[in-house]
Scaffold this motif. Sequence first.
Motif, PDB file in Angstrom:
ATOM      1  N   ARG A 158       0.824  -1.213   0.000  1.00  0.00           N
ATOM      2  CA  ARG A 158       0.000   0.000   0.000  1.00  0.00           C
ATOM      3  C   ARG A 158       0.858   1.263   0.000  1.00  0.00           C
ATOM      4  NH1 ARG A 158      -4.393  -1.840   4.551  1.00  0.00           N
ATOM      5  NH2 ARG A 158      -5.473  -3.358   3.258  1.00  0.00           N
ATOM      6  N   ALA A 159       2.078   1.152   0.466  1.00  0.00           N
ATOM      7  CA  ALA A 159       2.956   2.325   0.551  1.00  0.00           C
ATOM      8  C   ALA A 159       3.519   2.717  -0.818  1.00  0.00           C
ATOM      9  CB  ALA A 159       4.091   2.063   1.530  1.00  0.00           C
ATOM     10  N   CYS A 160       4.004   1.722  -1.583  1.00  0.00           N
ATOM     11  CA  CYS A 160       4.647   2.056  -2.863  1.00  0.00           C
ATOM     12  C   CYS A 160       3.894   1.525  -4.076  1.00  0.00           C
ATOM     13  CB  CYS A 160       6.097   1.565  -2.881  1.00  0.00           C
ATOM     14  SG  CYS A 160       6.282  -0.233  -2.857  1.00  0.00           S
ATOM     15  N   GLY A 161       2.878   0.682  -3.854  1.00  0.00           N
ATOM     16  CA  GLY A 161       2.061   0.188  -4.952  1.00  0.00           C
ATOM     17  C   GLY A 161       2.622  -1.020  -5.697  1.00  0.00           C
ATOM     18  N   SER A 162       3.788  -1.503  -5.313  1.00  0.00           N
ATOM     19  CA  SER A 162       4.356  -2.643  -6.025  1.00  0.00           C
ATOM     20  C   SER A 162       3.633  -3.933  -5.638  1.00  0.00           C
ATOM     21  CB  SER A 162       5.855  -2.765  -5.743  1.00  0.00           C
ATOM     22  OG  SER A 162       6.082  -3.110  -4.399  1.00  0.00           O
ATOM     23  N   GLN A 179       6.374  -8.418   4.254  1.00  0.00           N
ATOM     24  CA  GLN A 179       7.072  -7.158   4.003  1.00  0.00           C
ATOM     25  C   GLN A 179       7.389  -7.062   2.521  1.00  0.00           C
ATOM     26  OE1 GLN A 179      11.175  -6.492   5.459  1.00  0.00           O
ATOM     27  NE2 GLN A 179      10.266  -4.810   6.620  1.00  0.00           N
ATOM     28  N   CYS A 180       7.153  -5.900   1.933  1.00  0.00           N
ATOM     29  CA  CYS A 180       7.443  -5.711   0.513  1.00  0.00           C
ATOM     30  C   CYS A 180       8.967  -5.688   0.307  1.00  0.00           C
ATOM     31  CB  CYS A 180       6.759  -4.457  -0.001  1.00  0.00           C
ATOM     32  SG  CYS A 180       7.739  -3.023  -0.370  1.00  0.00           S
ATOM     33  N   PRO A 181       9.419  -5.992  -0.915  1.00  0.00           N
ATOM     34  CA  PRO A 181      10.857  -6.008  -1.198  1.00  0.00           C
ATOM     35  C   PRO A 181      11.555  -4.675  -0.915  1.00  0.00           C
ATOM     36  CG  PRO A 181       9.656  -7.066  -2.974  1.00  0.00           C
ATOM     37  CD  PRO A 181       8.636  -6.457  -2.062  1.00  0.00           C
ATOM     38  N   HIS A 192       8.657  -1.981   3.088  1.00  0.00           N
ATOM     39  CA  HIS A 192       7.428  -1.462   3.691  1.00  0.00           C
ATOM     40  C   HIS A 192       6.631  -2.602   4.326  1.00  0.00           C
ATOM     41  CE1 HIS A 192       8.183   1.342   0.165  1.00  0.00           C
ATOM     42  NE2 HIS A 192       8.377   2.095   1.238  1.00  0.00           N
ATOM     43  N   ASP A 193       5.956  -2.291   5.411  1.00  0.00           N
ATOM     44  CA  ASP A 193       5.172  -3.296   6.123  1.00  0.00           C
ATOM     45  C   ASP A 193       3.674  -3.245   5.815  1.00  0.00           C
ATOM     46  OD1 ASP A 193       7.320  -4.484   7.521  1.00  0.00           O
ATOM     47  OD2 ASP A 193       7.278  -2.863   8.999  1.00  0.00           O
ATOM     48  N   ASP A 194       3.207  -2.179   5.172  1.00  0.00           N
ATOM     49  CA  ASP A 194       1.778  -2.004   4.902  1.00  0.00           C
ATOM     50  C   ASP A 194       1.416  -2.729   3.601  1.00  0.00           C
ATOM     51  OD1 ASP A 194      -0.838  -1.215   5.027  1.00  0.00           O
ATOM     52  OD2 ASP A 194      -0.457   0.868   4.466  1.00  0.00           O
ATOM     53  N   THR A 195       1.184  -4.055   3.704  1.00  0.00           N
ATOM     54  CA  THR A 195       0.877  -4.855   2.522  1.00  0.00           C
ATOM     55  C   THR A 195      -0.452  -5.572   2.696  1.00  0.00           C
ATOM     56  OG1 THR A 195       2.072  -6.772   3.376  1.00  0.00           O
ATOM     57  CG2 THR A 195       3.318  -5.247   1.988  1.00  0.00           C
TER      58      THR A 195
END
Length: 70
Positions: free
Chosen positions: A9-13, A29-31, A34-37
Amino acid sequence: MPRYDYRCRACGSTFELSRPMAQASDPAQCPDGHDDTVKLLSTVAMTGGSAAPAAPRASGGGCCGGGCCG
């Protein structure tokens, strides 16, 4: 091992993780760190030894096969 799709949600990836089913709902956790996934709903593709669907009957009758459809 099943693969699960996630979106940050933080970077959209979007990214994919292979993990046991018992950990399917654990946080990811996103690559980029970020923890907001959020886990995405994924579709299942089945391939293999099933036969092709049978051809429709030539006897007519439409949707129910008995000729009751007008």
